[in-house]
Design an enzyme around this catalytic site. Structure first.
Site, short mmCIF file in Angstrom:
data_model
loop_
_atom_site.label_atom_id
_atom_site.label_comp_id
_atom_site.label_asym_id
_atom_site.label_seq_id
_atom_site.Cartn_x
_atom_site.Cartn_y
_atom_site.Cartn_z
N THR A 261 38.44 27.96 17.07
CA THR A 261 37.67 26.73 16.89
C THR A 261 37.31 26.54 15.42
O THR A 261 36.77 25.51 15.04
CB THR A 261 36.37 26.78 17.72
OG1 THR A 261 35.61 27.92 17.31
CG2 THR A 261 36.69 26.91 19.21
N ARG B 219 36.92 20.79 30.17
CA ARG B 219 36.04 21.80 30.76
C ARG B 219 34.72 21.18 31.20
O ARG B 219 34.20 21.50 32.28
CB ARG B 219 35.78 22.93 29.76
CG ARG B 219 34.91 24.05 30.32
CD ARG B 219 34.72 25.15 29.30
NE ARG B 219 35.98 25.79 28.95
CZ ARG B 219 36.15 26.58 27.90
NH1 ARG B 219 35.14 26.80 27.07
NH2 ARG B 219 37.33 27.13 27.66
N LYS C 81 43.21 25.27 25.19
CA LYS C 81 44.03 26.19 24.39
C LYS C 81 44.49 27.40 25.23
O LYS C 81 45.65 27.78 25.19
CB LYS C 81 43.26 26.66 23.15
CG LYS C 81 42.89 25.52 22.20
CD LYS C 81 42.26 26.03 20.91
CE LYS C 81 40.90 26.64 21.12
NZ LYS C 81 39.90 25.66 21.63
N THR C 82 43.56 27.98 25.99
CA THR C 82 43.92 29.12 26.84
C THR C 82 44.91 28.69 27.91
O THR C 82 45.89 29.40 28.19
CB THR C 82 42.66 29.72 27.50
OG1 THR C 82 41.73 30.10 26.49
CG2 THR C 82 43.02 30.92 28.35
N ASP D 154 42.10 35.04 21.70
CA ASP D 154 41.13 33.97 21.52
C ASP D 154 40.17 34.33 20.39
O ASP D 154 39.99 35.51 20.07
CB ASP D 154 40.36 33.75 22.82
CG ASP D 154 39.70 32.39 22.89
OD1 ASP D 154 39.98 31.54 22.01
OD2 ASP D 154 38.90 32.16 23.83
#
Length: 348
Positions: A163, A222, A69-70, A114
């Site tokens: 999230t 990740r 997302k980032t 975020d």
């Protein structure tokens, strides 16, 4: 359980080495692997905004941690040729914190927040006006002499990531023009990501080794990037520098990661339900206490993947281990009647 940094696969926790991930992040949409539908739609929206020389509509990104997302927010800024500002909701403690950022944005800046579900009400209310009218409400003076003025700000694009979409208020969600939901990555997509990361890290990796790593990366880039770094280390010290399937097998065993990507914490959760509660059902709070974790950590970081793998079920009565979990752990499954009686005894 031990310290959170012992966990490689907890994508929601930032490890010290993740700060080095900047060079692994793609810069443009054509470099971003996976999430094909999101990329197709976003490409159209970005191109249209550029042709109009206008700010992109506010963008809301939903999905588990570690899915990009980032990265996609940064790519959006690059594709628009716009400035990029980033913060997290917990860092915005007072309205003046938000005002300080928004008062410095330039035209069409992409502003990324975020964990947007953690915004405080006062800050959220200020954000409503900024998103809709591109103005800041600011109070001047104190007491009876206090008055509110509206300060215009350049048109910007807010990118909110969460999230926990269910914890974001309806009024805030309604102000986003574009809503995109991230899915876990397929094994093939993760294999491609692993090969790309290996190329950037200048480490050779065999195709079957990349596929093996993809299968245990929990559908999350990740996690895949963390694991390939560790395999690079094993290959350098205990191999010939190339990541082979043999190196992967030995390395994963040393790290306590199994073929489904489960770590010891995941297995402790399943074994606790089996051994202490007869396979379930057991409430989340009781389960969290039994494994020495917070309920939020259990529900946010461990349960989603265990459920996705078909190892755990959420029922109205509580959490239950599935037959697949028994097989994966090599534990004999007792009859459901025996399990129910054992679970009842452990509740008292």
């Amino acid at each position: 359980m031990s310290d959170e940094y012992d966990s490689i696969v907890r994508a929601g926790i930032s490890l010290p080495e993740d700060s080095q991930e900047g060079n692994l992040r793609p810069q443009f949409l054509n470099e971003f692997l996976g999430q094909e539908e999101i990329k197709k739609n976003l490409s159209v929206f970005i191109q249209a905004a550029r042709e109009r020389e206008d700010a992109l509509d506010h963008l809301f990104l939903i999905g588990p941690p570690g899915l990009g997302k980032t990265t996609l927010a940064q790519i959006t800024a690059h594709e628009l040729g716009a400035d990029f500002k980033v913060t997290s909701a917990p860092a915005l403690e007072k309205p003046k914190d938000l005002a300080g950022i928004l008062s410095t944005v330039s035209e069409r800046t992409v502003f990324f927040i975020d964990e947007i579900h953690r915004l405080k009400p006062a800050i959220e209310e200020m954000l409503y006006i900024a998103m809709e009218d591109f103005e800041l409400d600011w109070v001047i003076g104190q007491g009876a002499a206090a008055r509110t003025v509206r300060i215009p700000i350049p048109k910007f694009t807010l990118v909110g990531a969460t999230t926990k979409a269910g914890m974001v208020s309806s009024p805030l969600i309604s102000r986003f023009g574009i809503v995109q939901r991230f899915d876990y990555y397929t094994g093939e997509e993760l294999s491609r990501i692993i090969k790309r990361t290996a190329e950037i890290l200048k480490v050779k990796i065999e195709d079957d080794a990349a596929l093996s790593l993809a299968k245990c990366s929990r559908g999350t880039p990740r996690v895949a990037n963390r694991i390939i770094r560790r395999m690079r280390d094993f290959a350098q010290i205990e191999g010939n520098g190339s990541v082979t399937d043999e190196i992967v097998g030995a390395g994963l065993s040393r790290l306590g990661i199994d073929s489904l990507g489960l770590e010891k914490y995941d297995r402790e959760i399943l074994l606790s339900i089996i051994n202490n509660f007869g396979g379930g059902p057991v409430g989340a709070e009781t389960l969290a206490i039994s494994i020495g974790e917070s309920q939020d950590t259990l529900e946010d970081y461990y349960e989603p993947y265990l459920i996705q793998c078909g190892l755990l079920q959420r029922t109205p009565r509580g959490r239950m281990v599935t037959e697949k979990a028994y097989r994966h752990l090599g534990v004999e499954m007792k009859s459901r009647l025996d399990s129910g009686e054992q679970g009842t005894r452990n509740l008292f």
